[in-house]
Write a protein that holds these residues in place. Structure first.
Motif, PDB file in Angstrom:
ATOM      1  N   GLY A  44       0.990  -1.147  -0.326  1.00  0.00           N
ATOM      2  CA  GLY A  44       0.029  -0.026   0.066  1.00  0.00           C
ATOM      3  C   GLY A  44       0.764   1.198  -0.047  1.00  0.00           C
ATOM      4  N   MET A  45       0.218   2.466   0.289  1.00  0.00           N
ATOM      5  CA  MET A  45       1.046   3.571   0.367  1.00  0.00           C
ATOM      6  C   MET A  45       0.843   4.063   1.824  1.00  0.00           C
ATOM      7  SD  MET A  45      -0.020   7.215  -1.349  1.00  0.00           S
ATOM      8  CE  MET A  45       0.250   6.585  -2.944  1.00  0.00           C
ATOM      9  N   TRP A  51      18.412 -25.184  -8.137  1.00  0.00           N
ATOM     10  CA  TRP A  51      17.484 -24.580  -7.273  1.00  0.00           C
ATOM     11  C   TRP A  51      15.826 -24.489  -8.154  1.00  0.00           C
ATOM     12  CZ3 TRP A  51      17.772 -23.678  -2.328  1.00  0.00           C
ATOM     13  CH2 TRP A  51      19.096 -23.334  -1.759  1.00  0.00           C
ATOM     14  N   VAL A  52      14.923 -24.813  -7.499  1.00  0.00           N
ATOM     15  CA  VAL A  52      13.490 -24.394  -8.105  1.00  0.00           C
ATOM     16  C   VAL A  52      12.910 -23.310  -7.292  1.00  0.00           C
ATOM     17  CG1 VAL A  52      11.158 -25.424  -8.427  1.00  0.00           C
ATOM     18  CG2 VAL A  52      13.187 -26.666  -8.660  1.00  0.00           C
ATOM     19  N   ASP A  53      12.320 -22.393  -8.044  1.00  0.00           N
ATOM     20  CA  ASP A  53      11.921 -20.881  -7.486  1.00  0.00           C
ATOM     21  C   ASP A  53      10.328 -20.857  -7.927  1.00  0.00           C
ATOM     22  OD1 ASP A  53      15.173 -20.242  -8.232  1.00  0.00           O
ATOM     23  OD2 ASP A  53      13.917 -19.099  -6.422  1.00  0.00           O
ATOM     24  N   TYR A  54       9.905 -20.405  -7.043  1.00  0.00           N
ATOM     25  CA  TYR A  54       8.298 -19.846  -7.265  1.00  0.00           C
ATOM     26  C   TYR A  54       8.257 -18.259  -6.798  1.00  0.00           C
ATOM     27  CZ  TYR A  54       7.701 -24.869  -7.121  1.00  0.00           C
ATOM     28  OH  TYR A  54       7.857 -26.413  -7.268  1.00  0.00           O
ATOM     29  N   TRP A  55       7.294 -17.913  -7.312  1.00  0.00           N
ATOM     30  CA  TRP A  55       7.127 -16.418  -7.201  1.00  0.00           C
ATOM     31  C   TRP A  55       5.697 -15.940  -6.810  1.00  0.00           C
ATOM     32  CZ3 TRP A  55      11.305 -13.133  -6.547  1.00  0.00           C
ATOM     33  CH2 TRP A  55      12.598 -13.831  -7.050  1.00  0.00           C
ATOM     34  N   GLY A  56       5.573 -15.010  -6.082  1.00  0.00           N
ATOM     35  CA  GLY A  56       4.016 -14.530  -6.218  1.00  0.00           C
ATOM     36  C   GLY A  56       4.158 -13.354  -6.898  1.00  0.00           C
ATOM     37  N   GLN A  57       2.611 -12.629  -7.093  1.00  0.00           N
ATOM     38  CA  GLN A  57       2.545 -11.968  -8.309  1.00  0.00           C
ATOM     39  C   GLN A  57       2.991 -10.318  -7.844  1.00  0.00           C
ATOM     40  OE1 GLN A  57       0.310 -12.756  -5.878  1.00  0.00           O
ATOM     41  NE2 GLN A  57      -0.625 -10.953  -5.043  1.00  0.00           N
ATOM     42  N   GLY A  58       3.276 -10.036  -6.737  1.00  0.00           N
ATOM     43  CA  GLY A  58       3.866  -9.081  -6.455  1.00  0.00           C
ATOM     44  C   GLY A  58       2.866  -8.078  -5.718  1.00  0.00           C
ATOM     45  N   THR A  59       3.395  -7.249  -4.560  1.00  0.00           N
ATOM     46  CA  THR A  59       2.354  -6.386  -4.219  1.00  0.00           C
ATOM     47  C   THR A  59       3.213  -4.927  -4.062  1.00  0.00           C
ATOM     48  OG1 THR A  59       1.106  -5.685  -2.203  1.00  0.00           O
ATOM     49  CG2 THR A  59       3.172  -6.810  -1.895  1.00  0.00           C
ATOM     50  N   PRO A  60       2.506  -3.692  -4.221  1.00  0.00           N
ATOM     51  CA  PRO A  60       3.251  -2.541  -4.534  1.00  0.00           C
ATOM     52  C   PRO A  60       3.318  -1.784  -3.224  1.00  0.00           C
ATOM     53  CG  PRO A  60       0.918  -2.467  -5.512  1.00  0.00           C
ATOM     54  CD  PRO A  60       1.081  -3.832  -4.993  1.00  0.00           C
ATOM     55  N   VAL A  61       4.301  -1.309  -2.837  1.00  0.00           N
ATOM     56  CA  VAL A  61       4.541  -0.648  -1.914  1.00  0.00           C
ATOM     57  C   VAL A  61       5.011   1.029  -2.338  1.00  0.00           C
ATOM     58  CG1 VAL A  61       6.000   0.005   0.049  1.00  0.00           C
ATOM     59  CG2 VAL A  61       5.155  -2.281  -0.331  1.00  0.00           C
ATOM     60  N   THR A  62       4.334   1.713  -1.869  1.00  0.00           N
ATOM     61  CA  THR A  62       4.359   3.494  -2.160  1.00  0.00           C
ATOM     62  C   THR A  62       4.728   4.111  -0.911  1.00  0.00           C
ATOM     63  OG1 THR A  62       3.231   3.075  -4.224  1.00  0.00           O
ATOM     64  CG2 THR A  62       3.899   5.389  -3.273  1.00  0.00           C
ATOM     65  N   VAL A  63       6.166   4.668  -0.815  1.00  0.00           N
ATOM     66  CA  VAL A  63       6.224   5.713   0.187  1.00  0.00           C
ATOM     67  C   VAL A  63       6.431   6.871  -0.160  1.00  0.00           C
ATOM     68  CG1 VAL A  63       7.738   6.070   2.116  1.00  0.00           C
ATOM     69  CG2 VAL A  63       7.760   3.754   1.255  1.00  0.00           C
ATOM     70  N   SER A  64       5.568   7.843   0.236  1.00  0.00           N
ATOM     71  CA  SER A  64       5.196   9.057  -0.332  1.00  0.00           C
ATOM     72  C   SER A  64       4.569  10.144   0.682  1.00  0.00           C
ATOM     73  CB  SER A  64       4.739   9.272  -1.780  1.00  0.00           C
ATOM     74  OG  SER A  64       4.451  10.528  -2.289  1.00  0.00           O
ATOM     75  N   SER A  65       4.916  11.382   0.717  1.00  0.00           N
ATOM     76  CA  SER A  65       4.199  12.296   1.452  1.00  0.00           C
ATOM     77  C   SER A  65       3.244  13.154   0.622  1.00  0.00           C
ATOM     78  CB  SER A  65       5.006  13.234   2.120  1.00  0.00           C
ATOM     79  OG  SER A  65       6.102  14.131   1.225  1.00  0.00           O
TER      80      SER A  65
END
Length: 119
Positions: A10-11, A105-119
């Motif tokens: 999130g933000m 190695w076998v890798d698995y990945w999630g879909q990603g979650t956005p992080v926004t740091v802003s004033s």
């Protein structure tokens, strides 16, 4: 096939905190490595934190004590507590689970979650 589902992005304002969680959809073992990576726009994906085995953890140099990675739910969940966030932490955060087959190695990945740091 292992599905990783992330939540908690999130933000937030600079200096704030966020807690990311990642849950595996099927049984994984606690000796698997679970980690968080991030990718900012125009940059390469980089490792944020990894939970290797037992209580062994590793962090990217930029973390500087601000983040804590932890496992829960019999190793099926990995959390990332992020404190004192700054604008440079803005990125999409990806959950990763990996294990050694004996030859690779076998890798698995999630879909990603956005992080926004802003004033």
């Amino acid at each position: 096939q292992v599905e990783l589902v992330e939540s908690g992005g999130g933000m937030v304002q600079p200096g704030g905190s966020l807690r990311l969680s990642c849950a595996a959809s099927t049984n994984i073992f606690d000796f698997w490595v679970m980690a968080w990576y991030r990718q900012a726009t125009g940059k390469q994906r980089e490792m944020v934190a990894a939970h290797i085995y037992g209580n062994e953890t590793k962090y990217g140099d930029f973390v500087k004590g601000r983040f804590t990675i932890s496992r829960a739910n019999a190793g099926m969940t990995v959390n990332l507590q992020m404190n004192n966030l700054c604008p440079e932490d803005t990125a999409v955060y990806f959950c990763n689970a990996r294990h050694w087959t004996g030859t690779s190695w076998v890798d698995y990945w999630g879909q990603g979650t956005p992080v926004t740091v802003s004033s």
